[in-house]
Scaffold this motif. Structure first.
Motif, PDB file in Angstrom:
ATOM      1  N   LEU A 143     -85.252-104.798 -27.256  1.00 53.60           N
ATOM      2  CA  LEU A 143     -85.100-103.195 -27.667  1.00 53.60           C
ATOM      3  C   LEU A 143     -84.141-102.476 -26.625  1.00 53.60           C
ATOM      4  O   LEU A 143     -83.221-101.657 -27.186  1.00 53.60           O
ATOM      5  CB  LEU A 143     -86.219-102.671 -27.903  1.00 53.60           C
ATOM      6  CG  LEU A 143     -87.152-102.746 -29.025  1.00 53.60           C
ATOM      7  CD1 LEU A 143     -88.500-102.257 -29.368  1.00 53.60           C
ATOM      8  CD2 LEU A 143     -86.210-102.266 -30.461  1.00 53.60           C
TER       9      LEU A 143
ATOM     10  N   ASP B 158     -88.987-102.594 -36.035  1.00 54.57           N
ATOM     11  CA  ASP B 158     -89.305-100.956 -35.797  1.00 54.57           C
ATOM     12  C   ASP B 158     -90.467-100.778 -34.977  1.00 54.57           C
ATOM     13  O   ASP B 158     -91.546-100.960 -35.282  1.00 54.57           O
ATOM     14  CB  ASP B 158     -89.244-100.331 -37.031  1.00 54.57           C
ATOM     15  CG  ASP B 158     -89.142 -98.760 -36.967  1.00 54.57           C
ATOM     16  OD1 ASP B 158     -89.361 -98.340 -35.711  1.00 54.57           O
ATOM     17  OD2 ASP B 158     -89.081 -98.164 -38.032  1.00 54.57           O
TER      18      ASP B 158
ATOM     19  N   TRP C  91     -73.860 -95.850 -36.220  1.00 52.63           N
ATOM     20  CA  TRP C  91     -74.923 -96.676 -36.603  1.00 52.63           C
ATOM     21  C   TRP C  91     -74.472 -98.077 -36.947  1.00 52.63           C
ATOM     22  O   TRP C  91     -73.122 -98.195 -37.221  1.00 52.63           O
ATOM     23  CB  TRP C  91     -75.834 -96.189 -37.841  1.00 52.63           C
ATOM     24  CG  TRP C  91     -76.569 -94.958 -37.458  1.00 52.63           C
ATOM     25  CD1 TRP C  91     -76.099 -93.738 -38.213  1.00 52.63           C
ATOM     26  CD2 TRP C  91     -77.805 -94.511 -36.704  1.00 52.63           C
ATOM     27  NE1 TRP C  91     -77.045 -92.586 -37.665  1.00 52.63           N
ATOM     28  CE2 TRP C  91     -78.104 -93.375 -36.894  1.00 52.63           C
ATOM     29  CE3 TRP C  91     -78.403 -95.641 -36.118  1.00 52.63           C
ATOM     30  CZ2 TRP C  91     -79.009 -92.765 -36.441  1.00 52.63           C
ATOM     31  CZ3 TRP C  91     -79.728 -94.805 -35.545  1.00 52.63           C
ATOM     32  CH2 TRP C  91     -79.936 -93.533 -35.451  1.00 52.63           C
TER      33      TRP C  91
ATOM     34  N   GLY D 175     -80.055-101.981 -33.933  1.00 49.48           N
ATOM     35  CA  GLY D 175     -80.114-100.569 -33.227  1.00 49.48           C
ATOM     36  C   GLY D 175     -78.884-100.236 -32.651  1.00 49.48           C
ATOM     37  O   GLY D 175     -77.640-100.878 -33.103  1.00 49.48           O
TER      38      GLY D 175
ATOM     39  N   ALA E  48     -86.868 -95.996 -29.171  1.00 46.99           N
ATOM     40  CA  ALA E  48     -85.484 -96.544 -29.355  1.00 46.99           C
ATOM     41  C   ALA E  48     -85.519 -96.363 -30.800  1.00 46.99           C
ATOM     42  O   ALA E  48     -86.390 -96.987 -31.597  1.00 46.99           O
ATOM     43  CB  ALA E  48     -85.075 -97.984 -28.991  1.00 46.99           C
TER      44      ALA E  48
ATOM     45  N   THR F  13     -80.457-103.653 -26.805  1.00 48.69           N
ATOM     46  CA  THR F  13     -79.888-103.401 -28.259  1.00 48.69           C
ATOM     47  C   THR F  13     -80.111-102.127 -29.117  1.00 48.69           C
ATOM     48  O   THR F  13     -79.529-102.119 -30.206  1.00 48.69           O
ATOM     49  CB  THR F  13     -80.269-104.729 -29.481  1.00 48.69           C
ATOM     50  OG1 THR F  13     -81.515-104.622 -29.291  1.00 48.69           O
ATOM     51  CG2 THR F  13     -79.872-105.941 -28.461  1.00 48.69           C
ATOM     52  N   ALA F  14     -80.833-101.255 -28.757  1.00 54.83           N
ATOM     53  CA  ALA F  14     -80.939-100.016 -29.378  1.00 54.83           C
ATOM     54  C   ALA F  14     -81.438 -98.964 -28.448  1.00 54.83           C
ATOM     55  O   ALA F  14     -81.707 -99.552 -26.930  1.00 54.83           O
ATOM     56  CB  ALA F  14     -82.532-100.250 -30.248  1.00 54.83           C
ATOM     57  N   GLN F  15     -81.136 -97.657 -28.637  1.00 57.79           N
ATOM     58  CA  GLN F  15     -81.219 -96.625 -27.730  1.00 57.79           C
ATOM     59  C   GLN F  15     -82.009 -95.660 -28.500  1.00 57.79           C
ATOM     60  O   GLN F  15     -81.847 -95.373 -29.473  1.00 57.79           O
ATOM     61  CB  GLN F  15     -80.027 -96.131 -27.194  1.00 57.79           C
ATOM     62  CG  GLN F  15     -79.177 -97.137 -26.349  1.00 57.79           C
ATOM     63  CD  GLN F  15     -77.812 -96.722 -26.130  1.00 57.79           C
ATOM     64  OE1 GLN F  15     -77.681 -95.761 -25.105  1.00 57.79           O
ATOM     65  NE2 GLN F  15     -76.817 -96.895 -26.838  1.00 57.79           N
TER      66      GLN F  15
ATOM     67  N   TYR G 131     -72.028-103.717 -27.899  1.00 54.79           N
ATOM     68  CA  TYR G 131     -72.194-103.039 -29.309  1.00 54.79           C
ATOM     69  C   TYR G 131     -70.911-102.443 -29.768  1.00 54.79           C
ATOM     70  O   TYR G 131     -69.759-102.088 -29.307  1.00 54.79           O
ATOM     71  CB  TYR G 131     -72.940-101.778 -29.184  1.00 54.79           C
ATOM     72  CG  TYR G 131     -73.415-101.161 -30.433  1.00 54.79           C
ATOM     73  CD1 TYR G 131     -74.346-101.622 -31.117  1.00 54.79           C
ATOM     74  CD2 TYR G 131     -72.797 -99.753 -30.698  1.00 54.79           C
ATOM     75  CE1 TYR G 131     -74.482-101.172 -32.456  1.00 54.79           C
ATOM     76  CE2 TYR G 131     -72.923 -99.536 -32.023  1.00 54.79           C
ATOM     77  CZ  TYR G 131     -73.960 -99.942 -32.683  1.00 54.79           C
ATOM     78  OH  TYR G 131     -74.204 -99.139 -34.155  1.00 54.79           O
TER      79      TYR G 131
ATOM     80  N   TRP H 280     -84.199 -97.631 -34.497  1.00 53.46           N
ATOM     81  CA  TRP H 280     -84.102 -98.869 -35.119  1.00 53.46           C
ATOM     82  C   TRP H 280     -83.669 -98.679 -36.391  1.00 53.46           C
ATOM     83  O   TRP H 280     -84.446 -98.115 -37.180  1.00 53.46           O
ATOM     84  CB  TRP H 280     -85.316 -99.736 -34.768  1.00 53.46           C
ATOM     85  CG  TRP H 280     -85.274-101.293 -35.119  1.00 53.46           C
ATOM     86  CD1 TRP H 280     -85.856-101.934 -36.219  1.00 53.46           C
ATOM     87  CD2 TRP H 280     -84.521-102.382 -34.827  1.00 53.46           C
ATOM     88  NE1 TRP H 280     -85.364-103.164 -36.443  1.00 53.46           N
ATOM     89  CE2 TRP H 280     -84.632-103.468 -35.363  1.00 53.46           C
ATOM     90  CE3 TRP H 280     -83.666-102.407 -33.480  1.00 53.46           C
ATOM     91  CZ2 TRP H 280     -83.884-104.658 -35.050  1.00 53.46           C
ATOM     92  CZ3 TRP H 280     -82.978-103.750 -33.136  1.00 53.46           C
ATOM     93  CH2 TRP H 280     -83.166-104.799 -33.973  1.00 53.46           C
TER      94      TRP H 280
END
Length: 484
Positions: free
Chosen positions: A53, A39, A95, A168, A161, A56-58, A187, A163
């Motif tokens: 990150l 995180d 999610w 993510g 992002a 794989t995360a936004q 994703y 997490w």
């Protein structure tokens, strides 16, 4: 590095791998160790973690291949009240556990990231956000106490992002994750029962710089990521053409951070002596690149929102005068306090560290100081810092050297930052930033050397790569073409 070592690394790579495919996923060798994602509100990401990150995360928004703002979790947004209110419409997305992303959950996570005491290193820069409201299940409102022209750019950083313990919210997701690398798919694919039949879009592996460059020269990877000044010699060793060696014109910090503020280094006058004695023009000439811009000021000259302030007089003086002044200052200090022990400088164990240490050792030796090179993670008096600025605003530099993280913080600097934080009047802000910039330069907790860079080796198979001022290269938007 020596050519013989590079050839050896290439032979090892060739022996370990078969002939590469001409089609398939984007193959990337990132310089350094494989990151353990966490995180960003708890653990500030390094360059490799930030790249992963970003993939794989936004957050609410993200950066595109040109370094411009594009949609993230928010499909669209509106700016009202002359920049004091931002309205975001959350996209229809889930999610990792399959529950819908709602404005309420996003608001909660955003409050946690920006609250006082958050471990997120961008939190102080977002302190102008007064309210974060979930207006409807899919609309979130941010109310600022004063306009921030860089708000969207800050929200687009990997640190912002969202997490969860399960990961993510795309645009990519890990298909596999082991110590040999990470395969990434679109994703949502990982929830597919036929996931084992899905080919990854991106294959990431992590390697020392010599091996990463060898893999590129052998055609085993399409992209080498994560390069800076200390690793550039490895890329130059294979004599890449201009289309292959791409350099992002980033801003930020590249120089020596003072980490021990005792003895000789306890006094700002002595830290300034160290700064003025370095011949940055000679260092730039040794690197022999047009991007090697000498830097004497902590805050980049192009930084926005900083009022004009008087430059230190030594910046315009020639090196002979500067060294004569420094020798006198060193001798005077030693007469009063005793001999100065060798200054320990921590540099990465990389080829590009050698010219940096050579220049510093020569220049500080010329004024009567001995220096010692130590491992990058060892005990040191000064340590090399290489960071890309998240925005083009001067407040980014003030955040890096905020008083709770800066033992050299002076009363003048702290008062100027407080004045800026407590006043919304533009004129007062300009005055406060000018005072803060001058006080920061005077206290010299950091000795700038050069403008930082980020370099990449890019195969002709790869499309979707563009250099930009923020080193933003979303992995989901890179495409490996079918052959050269």
């Amino acid at each position: 590095m020596k050519r013989r070592f590079l050839v050896l690394a290439m032979l090892i790579a060739a022996a370990a791998c078969g002939q590469g495919e001409e089609t398939g996923p984007v193959l990337i060798a990132a310089i350094g160790e494989q990151p353990d994602l966490a995180d960003p509100d708890r653990v500030p990401p390094d360059d490799n973690a930030a790249m992963l990150l970003q993939a794989t995360a936004q957050g609410l928004v993200r950066l595109d291949p040109q370094g411009e703002i594009e949609a993230g979790l928010a499909a669209r947004w509106t700016v009202l009240d002359e920049g004091r209110t931002y309205i975001f419409r959350i996209d229809d997305i889930e999610w990792p556990d399959g529950t819908a992303v709602t404005a309420g959950e996003v608001a909660r996570r955003l409050r946690n990231a920006t609250r006082a005491g958050s471990g997120n290193r961008l939190a102080p820069l977002l302190s102008d956000i007064e309210e974060i409201n979930a207006v409807t299940p899919f609309v979130i409102e941010l109310v600022l106490r004063r306009p921030r022209t860089d708000l969207l750019r800050l929200l687009a950083q990997p640190e912002m992002a969202f997490w969860t313990t399960e990961g993510g919210v795309g645009p990519l997701a890990p298909l596999s994750d082991d110590r040999d690398g990470i395969d990434l798919v679109r994703y949502g694919t990982s929830a597919d029962p036929e996931v084992s039949a899905v080919r990854p879009l991106v294959e990431l592996e992590y390697a020392p710089p010599a091996m990463a460059v060898a893999l590129f020269e052998l055609g085993r990877v399409d992209l080498v990521a994560g390069g800076g000044w200390t690793t550039l010699p490895y890329a130059e060793a294979i004599r890449p053409d201009a289309a292959q060696l791409q350099i992002d014109p980033v801003e930020g910090l590249f120089g020596l951070q003072v980490v021990e503020f005792d003895g000789f280094l306890a006094e700002p006058e002595n830290r300034r002596v160290l700064a003025l004695a370095i011949d940055r023009q000679r260092l730039a000439a040794m690197l022999d690149r047009p991007e090697a811009e000498p830097r004497s000021l902590i805050i980049a000259p192009s930084a926005q929102g900083v009022g004009p302030y008087q430059m230190p007089g030594w910046i315009e003086a020639d090196m002979d005068r500067r060294r004569a002044f420094a020798r006198t200052a060193i001798a005077s200090w030693e007469d009063a306090n005793g001999e100065i022990p060798p200054l320990r400088i921590a540099l990465p164990d990389e080829a590009g560290s050698r010219p940096i240490f050579a220049v510093i050792a020569t220049d500080w030796g010329a004024i009567g100081l001995d220096v010692e090179r130590v491992p990058f993670d060892g005990d040191a008096d000064l340590r090399l810092v290489d960071r890309v600025a998240a925005t083009d605003r001067g407040t980014w530099y003030f955040n890096v050297f905020r008083c709770d993280a800066n033992p050299a913080c002076s009363e003048e600097y702290e008062a100027a930052l407080d004045l800026f934080a407590e006043n919304e009047t533009p004129g007062v802000g300009v005055l406060a930033t000018a005072k803060a910039a001058r006080a920061l330069q005077d206290s010299m907790p950091f000795i700038p050397l050069l403008r930082p860079i980020r370099w990449w080796l890019v195969s002709s198979r790869l499309t979707g790569f563009e250099t930009n001022a923020y080193a933003s290269h979303p992995l989901d938007q890179l495409i490996a073409a079918s052959g050269d």
